[in-house]
Design an enzyme around this catalytic site. Structure first.
Site, PDB file in Angstrom:
ATOM      1  N   LYS A 216      24.280   3.191 -22.379  1.00 12.39           N
ATOM      2  CA  LYS A 216      23.895   3.166 -20.962  1.00 12.39           C
ATOM      3  C   LYS A 216      25.138   3.079 -20.075  1.00 12.39           C
ATOM      4  O   LYS A 216      26.097   2.372 -20.407  1.00 12.39           O
ATOM      5  CB  LYS A 216      22.971   1.968 -20.733  1.00 12.39           C
ATOM      6  CG  LYS A 216      22.361   1.858 -19.342  1.00 12.39           C
ATOM      7  CD  LYS A 216      21.392   0.678 -19.329  1.00 12.39           C
ATOM      8  CE  LYS A 216      20.865   0.380 -17.952  1.00 12.39           C
ATOM      9  NZ  LYS A 216      19.944  -0.794 -17.965  1.00 12.39           N
TER      10      LYS A 216
ATOM     11  N   SER B 168      15.781  -0.312 -15.576  1.00 14.36           N
ATOM     12  CA  SER B 168      16.888   0.560 -15.217  1.00 14.36           C
ATOM     13  C   SER B 168      17.389   1.416 -16.381  1.00 14.36           C
ATOM     14  O   SER B 168      18.206   2.303 -16.177  1.00 14.36           O
ATOM     15  CB  SER B 168      18.047  -0.288 -14.682  1.00 14.36           C
ATOM     16  OG  SER B 168      18.575  -1.147 -15.677  1.00 14.36           O
TER      17      SER B 168
ATOM     18  N   SER C 251      14.597  -4.444 -17.587  1.00 10.35           N
ATOM     19  CA  SER C 251      15.148  -3.092 -17.698  1.00 10.35           C
ATOM     20  C   SER C 251      15.174  -2.495 -19.098  1.00 10.35           C
ATOM     21  O   SER C 251      15.483  -1.320 -19.250  1.00 10.35           O
ATOM     22  CB  SER C 251      16.565  -3.067 -17.118  1.00 10.35           C
ATOM     23  OG  SER C 251      16.517  -3.268 -15.726  1.00 10.35           O
TER      24      SER C 251
END
Length: 476
Positions: A88, A163, A187
């Protein structure tokens, strides 16, 4: 020419990349085993994954940076040796920029791996690049003011969550078996629920912490992965533990299936802060309750009497994080300009500036949440709840282009369950339920546990996965 499935019906487009190649339909454990047996090579798996990513990326917009020449990690004997994956884009990976999903600065290439990146690499994965996230991970939907959103492979008109939306979209679409995710308010679990995946937020301190989190008065963020199978989630935690284990937490080892133990499980349908869940979400929880009872577990309603001001306090703390990022942004890039932060980040910052005097009380009350959490768990092994208060919204509903007062109202009516575990530091797991929305989107349910009880979460997940195999995008 590379092909992929893009089926349109009832106004819905479903996208996936599953095909007969080196990846097949393997999860990470299965692919690593095939590589060890030399049925495929790590290089073949990486090439197949790159082709799959190229096939779906134009529809999903999930990738921020690609590695030009991916190389297998040195840990050739790791649990995920040779498995292609992504990191990520809020975590440093040497040689790639770290952009945090923000247009407020020009990211520079990282000089070294972040501590968690090193722990992740110790499992033997091959990193193909970095996935997109909303600015600084603040939003539960991976959308932007000036760029294309990350789209849900089950229905490209809907959000992939946030997220860790880019990671979830790639895994759900079959581009890679697992991908890095992290969770500061939901997230990992939110995009897992949106995309029909397994997403486990570990106990605070279970994995190595990043330096920024350790400096905060309340560390909310835990790293992990999103996966299509429970055994991948279990194998990842076991592999991470061989790299580093927190001596303050009970060791996990490798969970390989249900324990056979009958558990006492509490459940709630509506959020402790008063947000009522929608019909499809309530149905997912009640169907899971029925399945658990059929399996011999005792399941009963439970109340979690958290402070009535929890939501406002969490919002204030969230705003403090945006304020601190705006104040220290030049450590990310010399050209950082907080005026270029998106409207959600700016709105959170302004909310904090209006309430900053409340900070000591906010911190005190948030830290006391562990008392209400512990009280709810008296006599219980797990608590079952929705992941989100309503099903996955269409793209645009949670866009930062929405005026801040409307946007924050929508977010708080959506993300009504996950933040408690971040504040308390307890483990929590999102699982796909047997139900789906009218649009064919997955609906997740969430199990939460006491600190250090990840194994109990994984064992109940193995049992439910066997009882009701998770819906597969390639079968619909």
């Amino acid at each position: 020419m590379t092909t992929f499935d893009a089926t349109t019906f009832d106004g819905r487009t479903r996208v996936h990349a599953f095909r007969d190649d080196a990846l097949g339909e393997h999860d990470a454990v299965g692919l690593a085993a095939a590589i060890r047996r030399r049925e495929v090579s790590a290089a073949e798996a990486a090439r197949a994954a790159q082709e799959r990513v190229r096939a779906v990326e134009a529809r999903l917009n999930a990738v921020q940076w690609h590695v030009d020449a991916p190389a297998p990690a040195p840990a050739a004997a790791g649990a995920f040796a040779g498995v292609p994956t992504f990191v990520k884009d809020n975590t440093d990976y040497r040689g790639l920029p770290t952009g945090h999903g923000s247009a407020a600065f020009r990211p520079r290439a990282a000089r070294r791996h972040a501590p968690f990146a090193r722990q992740f690499l110790s499992s033997g994965v091959t990193v193909l690049g970095k996935t997109r996230l909303p600015e600084f991970g603040f939003s539960p939907s991976t959308e932007y003011e000036g760029a294309e959103p990350v789209r849900n492979p089950w229905h490209t008109g809907h959000s992939a969550g946030g997220s860790s939306g880019g990671s979830a979209a790639l895994v759900a679409a079959g581009a890679v078996p697992v991908a890095h995710a992290n969770d500061g308010g939901g997230s990992i679990r939110i995009p897992a629920a949106c995309c029909g995946l397994v997403g486990l937020k570990p106990t605070r301190g279970r994995l190595v912490a990043n330096a920024q989190s350790r400096q905060l008065p309340l560390d909310l963020v835990c790293d992990g992965i999103v996966s299509r199978s429970v055994r991948d989630a279990a194998a990842f935690l076991a592999a991470a533990e061989t790299y580093w284990r927190n001596p303050k937490l009970p060791p996990l080892g490798l969970a390989e299936g249900p324990s056979g133990q009958r558990l006492r499980i509490g459940f709630l349908l509506d959020s402790p802060n008063g947000v009522r869940s929608d019909t499809a979400t309530r149905a997912a929880v009640t169907q899971t309750v029925t399945a658990l009872q059929r399996l011999g577990h005792t399941v009963e309603p439970v109340e979690m009497a958290i402070d009535p001001g929890f939501t406002d306090d969490f919002l204030t703390y969230w705003g403090m994080l945006s304020f601190l990022l705006g104040a220290t942004g030049r450590t990310l890039g010399a050209d950082f300009d907080r005026r270029r932060m998106d409207s959600l980040s700016r709105g959170l910052r302004e909310t904090y500036l209006e309430n900053w005097q409340r900070t000591p009380g906010v911190l005190r009350r948030l830290k006391r949440t562990r008392e209400a959490y512990a009280a709810a768990f008296r006599g219980l092994d797990l608590v079952l709840s929705p992941v989100l208060a309503h099903t996955t919204p269409p793209v645009g509903h949670l866009s930062p282009a929405v005026p801040y007062p409307t946007l924050i109202e929508r977010i708080l009516a959506y993300v009504a369950f996950t933040p408690v575990d971040n504040v308390v530091g307890t483990p929590s797991l999102s699982l796909p339920s047997a139900t789906a929305t009218r649009e064919g989107l997955p609906v997740g349910v969430m199990f939460s546990a006491r600190p250090g009880a990840e194994r109990t979460l994984l064992e109940i997940a193995f049992q439910l996965e066997a009882e009701h195999p998770f819906p597969r995008i390639q079968d619909l």
